[in-house]
Design an enzyme around this catalytic site. Structure first.
Site, mmCIF file in Angstrom:
data_model
loop_
_atom_site.group_PDB
_atom_site.id
_atom_site.type_symbol
_atom_site.label_atom_id
_atom_site.label_comp_id
_atom_site.label_asym_id
_atom_site.label_seq_id
_atom_site.Cartn_x
_atom_site.Cartn_y
_atom_site.Cartn_z
ATOM 1 N N CYS A 52 55.955 5.097 30.082
ATOM 2 C CA CYS A 52 55.543 5.896 29.110
ATOM 3 C C CYS A 52 57.026 6.330 28.377
ATOM 4 O O CYS A 52 56.045 6.965 26.777
ATOM 5 C CB CYS A 52 54.916 7.659 29.670
ATOM 6 S SG CYS A 52 53.995 7.401 31.284
ATOM 7 N N ASP A 84 55.918 12.297 35.461
ATOM 8 C CA ASP A 84 54.902 12.737 36.493
ATOM 9 C C ASP A 84 54.958 12.063 37.690
ATOM 10 O O ASP A 84 54.720 12.206 38.840
ATOM 11 C CB ASP A 84 53.651 12.910 35.965
ATOM 12 C CG ASP A 84 53.574 14.934 34.928
ATOM 13 O OD1 ASP A 84 54.940 15.290 34.859
ATOM 14 O OD2 ASP A 84 52.872 15.036 34.591
ATOM 15 N N CYS A 125 55.262 10.548 27.340
ATOM 16 C CA CYS A 125 54.035 11.648 28.997
ATOM 17 C C CYS A 125 54.096 12.305 28.493
ATOM 18 O O CYS A 125 54.215 13.624 27.829
ATOM 19 C CB CYS A 125 55.030 11.210 30.133
ATOM 20 S SG CYS A 125 54.710 11.459 31.774
ATOM 21 N N CYS A 197 49.569 6.494 31.146
ATOM 22 C CA CYS A 197 48.719 6.208 32.227
ATOM 23 C C CYS A 197 47.196 5.824 31.580
ATOM 24 O O CYS A 197 47.268 6.435 30.789
ATOM 25 C CB CYS A 197 48.640 7.036 33.267
ATOM 26 S SG CYS A 197 50.003 7.124 33.928
ATOM 27 N N GLU A 448 51.440 18.852 40.248
ATOM 28 C CA GLU A 448 50.577 18.556 40.204
ATOM 29 C C GLU A 448 49.849 17.596 42.030
ATOM 30 O O GLU A 448 50.681 17.526 42.583
ATOM 31 C CB GLU A 448 50.476 17.045 39.792
ATOM 32 C CG GLU A 448 50.120 17.944 37.979
ATOM 33 C CD GLU A 448 50.552 16.603 37.152
ATOM 34 O OE1 GLU A 448 50.189 16.898 35.577
ATOM 35 O OE2 GLU A 448 50.354 15.445 37.032
ATOM 36 N N SER A 474 46.965 16.325 38.205
ATOM 37 C CA SER A 474 47.461 14.848 37.734
ATOM 38 C C SER A 474 45.714 14.506 37.123
ATOM 39 O O SER A 474 44.687 15.344 36.985
ATOM 40 C CB SER A 474 47.724 13.880 38.101
ATOM 41 O OG SER A 474 47.182 12.809 37.417
#
Length: 559
Positions: A52, A84, A125, A197, A448, A474
Site C-alpha cells: 500500500c 494492517d 494504507c 487492498c 481488527e 477489516s
C-alpha cells in the site's frame, strides 16, 4: 503578493531576526528568491514494508514537481505507517489504530514547527488517510490528499484474487477444502505489486469518503496505483495548491456538515468498511463538526446499497474505475438526490460543478446497480443498540446473510483464543462467536478481527454463524458481524458479562442487539466481575489506553 501567500513561512523566511533559520534553508538549496515563496509541506507515508505504501515516496516526488511547476517550494517529509494486512492476527495489529493518531500528530507537528504554508499528504494504507484528515482539520491550512491508489488484482488458476483471498484460503485449508499447493499458490499470487487492498475495504472506502468530502482531485480515490492517471494526479495536485493558497481555501472552508453527510451516503452506496464510522467520527471531531452514531443510522436508513464490490460482491476498485470511477458513482447519486452538489472541493468548484463535465458510469457496467434495483434498499451499515451495547455497536449487514440472527454465545477472551477455537472446530452452525477484551483500551488498540472472520468464511460457516466483538473489523470482513460494541468489556461493559450458552439476538431491521438474560442475573454477574489489569505499563500503547475514548465517539485521543 509573496507576503500574503507565505503568511506562515514568512515567520522564519523573512524575519531578519531569524538568520539561523534562513541559513539552514539556504543549506538545503533554497535561494533568497525561494525564501519569498510559499513553502508547501509534502507528507509522504511511504515505506518499503507494505504494498500500500511502497510507491508513495515516488508519488511524493511527482507532487513536488507539480509544486515546482508553479514556482513554489515543495518540501517532502515522512511519517509512519502500519500494514494492517501484515500485522493482522498478531500483537502488531494493536498498533494499527493508534498509528492514526501518531500520523495526525506528526503531520500537525511538522507543518506547525516548520512553518509550512500548506500541506499535501500522500497516503496509502487504512490509517494514513484519516490521520492526514485529522491533521488537516486541526491545521486548517490549504491542503490536498493524494491516495496512493488501489492494487491490481492478483490471479491464480484463472481466479481473480486479493489479500482477503489469502486469509480465506487459510480457513479452506483448515477445512481441508484446498490443497497445500493451491493454498501456497493463492498466497503467492494474491498481491501482485504496489497499491492498497483492491476491494471496497477500508483504504478504498476512506479514499472514496475523501473524494466526497472534497479534499482530493476528481478520480483521486479510484485512479489505480500504477496508472498514468495517478502520476498525473500527483503533478496536478501540486499545481492545484496554487489556487488554494491564493484564495485561502482551507479544509474548514471546504468541509461542512453536508460534506460528511455526502461521505456517509457514498460509503453506504459502495458497501464500504465499518471502519469508516470510526474514522469519520474522529475526523469530524478534528473539524469541530458534530457527528454521532445516530447520524450514520439515519443516513444509512434512507440510502440504498448499490455496489457489487468485494468483500460481499465480486468486483474490485480497478473495475469500478474502468466503469467510470467514483465521480461516475457520485454523478449518479447527485442525479438521484442522494448527494449535496453545493459542497465545495479543493478544485475551487462545487461537487456539482466538478461532475458537470465528467462522464457518467458506463451504460454496460453492472457493478453499480440501478437505484430502482438495489442490492439492498437501505444501507449495510447498521447502528445497533440494546442491553449488550448501550452506547451502540456497528454492524455490516449486506442482506446476503439475512438481517436477523439469534443463537447461543461461544465466548472467547481475546482474538487469539477465538482463532484457536475456530481452528479446532469448536464453532458450529447457529453459534454467536463473542470476542471480547479487544476494544480501544482492552486490546489495547481495538485490533481488527479479519483472521477469525475469514476463517469462518473459509470453513463455509459465513451464513450460519454470527460474530460480535468490542474490537473492530477489516474492510475485508464479510458475514454476519457486529463490532465496536460499546462500552467495551475492559471498562465493565455488558459484553464482559456474557457466558457460554447465553442467547444473543441481533436484529438489523429493528437495529438492536440484545442478551436474553434477565437484568437480575446480569446484576449478579456484574457484582462478581473482576476488573482486568492493563496489558501495558509503558510505551505507546500505555499512553493510548490513558487517552483513548470509547469507539462510539471514534476513539479520539484529544477529548
Amino acid at each position: 503578493m509573496a507576503q500574503e501567500l507565505n503568511k506562515y513561512s514568512k515567520v522564519v523566511t523573512q524575519d531578519p531576526t531569524q538568520p539561523a533559520a534562513q541559513a539552514m534553508l539556504h543549506a538545503i538549496g533554497l535561494s533568497d528568491e525561494d525564501l519569498k515563496k510559499p513553502l508547501i509541506g509534502i507528507a509522504s507515508t511511504g515505506f518499503e514494508g507494505n504494498p500500500c505504501n511502497m510507491h508513495l515516496n515516488d508519488l511524493a516526488v511527482e507532487v513536488k514537481k507539480g509544486v515546482s511547476a508553479v514556482d513554489w517550494v515543495g518540501l517532502i517529509f515522512n511519517t509512519i505507517g502500519v500494514s494492517d494486512g501484515i500485522s493482522m492476527g498478531t500483537d502488531g495489529m494493536r498498533y494499527s489504530l493508534p498509528s492514526r493518531d501518531i500520523i495526525a500528530d506528526s503531520m500537525e507537528t511538522v507543518v506547525n514547527a516548520q512553518a509550512y504554508d500548506a500541506l499535501i499528504a500522500v497516503t496509502g494504507c487504512d490509517k494514513n488517510m484519516p490521520g492526514a484528515l485529522i491533521a488537516m482539520g486541526r491545521l486548517d491550512r490549504p491542503s490536498i490528499i493524494i491516495y496512493g491508489g488501489t492494487i491490481a488484482p492478483g490471479c491464480y488458476k484463472g481466479e481473480a484474487l486479493d489479500v482477503v483471498s489469502a486469509f480465506e484460503a487459510l480457513g479452506k485449508k483448515q477445512a481441508n477444502t484446498i490443497s497445500e499447493e493451491d493454498f501456497k499458490g493463492v498466497v503467492a499470487n494474491a498481491c501482485p505489486g504496489p497499491g492498497a487492498c483492491g476491494g471496497m475495504y477500508t483504504a478504498n472506502t476512506m479514499a472514496s469518503a475523501i473524494e466526497a468530502l472534497g479534499l482530493c482531485l476528481p478520480y483521486g480515490s479510484s485512479n489505480p496505483a500504477q496508472s498514468s492517471q495517478k502520476k498525473e494526479e500527483c503533478y496536478q495536485a501540486g499545481k492545484a495548491m496554487k489556487d488554494l493558497i491564493k484564495n485561502d481555501l482551507t479544509p474548514r472552508k471546504i468541509v461542512t456538515r453536508a460534506s460528511f453527510e455526502n461521505a456517509i451516503a457514498l460509503v453506504t452506496v459502495l458497501g464500504g468498511s465499518t471502519n469508516a464510522v470510526l474514522h469519520l467520527l474522529a475526523v469530524a471531531h478534528a473539524f469541530d463538526i458534530p457527528l454521532t452514531l445516530e447520524d450514520f443510522a439515519e443516513i444509512s436508513s434512507k440510502t440504498p446499497y448499490l455496489a457489487d464490490l468485494k468483500p460481499s460482491g465480486k468486483y474490485l476498485m480497478e473495475d469500478l474505475h474502468k466503469a467510470g470511477g467514483i465521480p461516475g458513482v457520485m454523478k449518479l447519486m447527485l442525479e438521484k438526490g442522494l448527494l449535496n452538489g453545493d459542497c465545495m472541493t479543493v478544485t475551487g468548484k462545487t461537487i456539482a460543478e466538478n461532475l458537470a463535465d465528467l462522464p457518467e458510469l458506463n451504460s454496460s457496467q453492472d457493478i453499480i446497480h440501478p437505484i430502482e434495483k438495489p442490492l439492498k434498499s437501505s444501507g449495510h451499515l447498521r447502528i445497533l443498540k440494546g442491553n449488550l451495547a448501550p452506547e451502540g455497536a456497528v454492524a455490516k449487514i449486506t442482506g446476503k446473510e439475512g438481517e436477523i440472527f439469534e443463537g447461543a454465545a461461544r465466548v472467547y477472551d481475546g482474538e487469539f483464543a477465538a482463532n484457536d477455537g475456530i481452528a479446532k472446530g469448536e464453532i458450529q452452525a447457529g453459534d454467536v462467536v463473542v470476542i471480547r477484551y479487544e476494544g480501544p483500551k482492552g486490546g489495547p488498540g481495538m485490533p481488527e478481527m479479519l483472521k477469525p472472520t475469514s476463517a469462518i468464511m473459509g470453513k463455509g460457516l459465513g451464513k450460519s454463524v454470527a460474530l460480535i466483538t468490542d474490537g473492530r473489523f477489516s474492510g475485508g470482513t464479510h458475514g454476519f458481524v457486529v463490532g465496536h460494541i460499546s462500552p467495551e468489556a475492559f471498562t465493565g461493559g455488558p459484553l464482559a458479562l456474557v457466558e457460554n450458552g447465553d442467547i444473543i439476538r441481533i436484529d438489523a431491521i429493528e437495529n438492536s442487539i440484545s442478551l436474553k438474560v434477565s437484568g437480575e442475573e446480569l446484576d449478579k454477574r456484574k457484582q462478581k466481575l473482576t476488573p482486568r489489569a492493563a496489558k501495558h505499563h509503558s510505551g505507546t500503547l500505555y499512553k493510548y489506553v490513558k487517552l483513548v475514548s470509547s469507539a462510539s465517539l471514534g476513539c479520539i485521543t484529544d477529548q
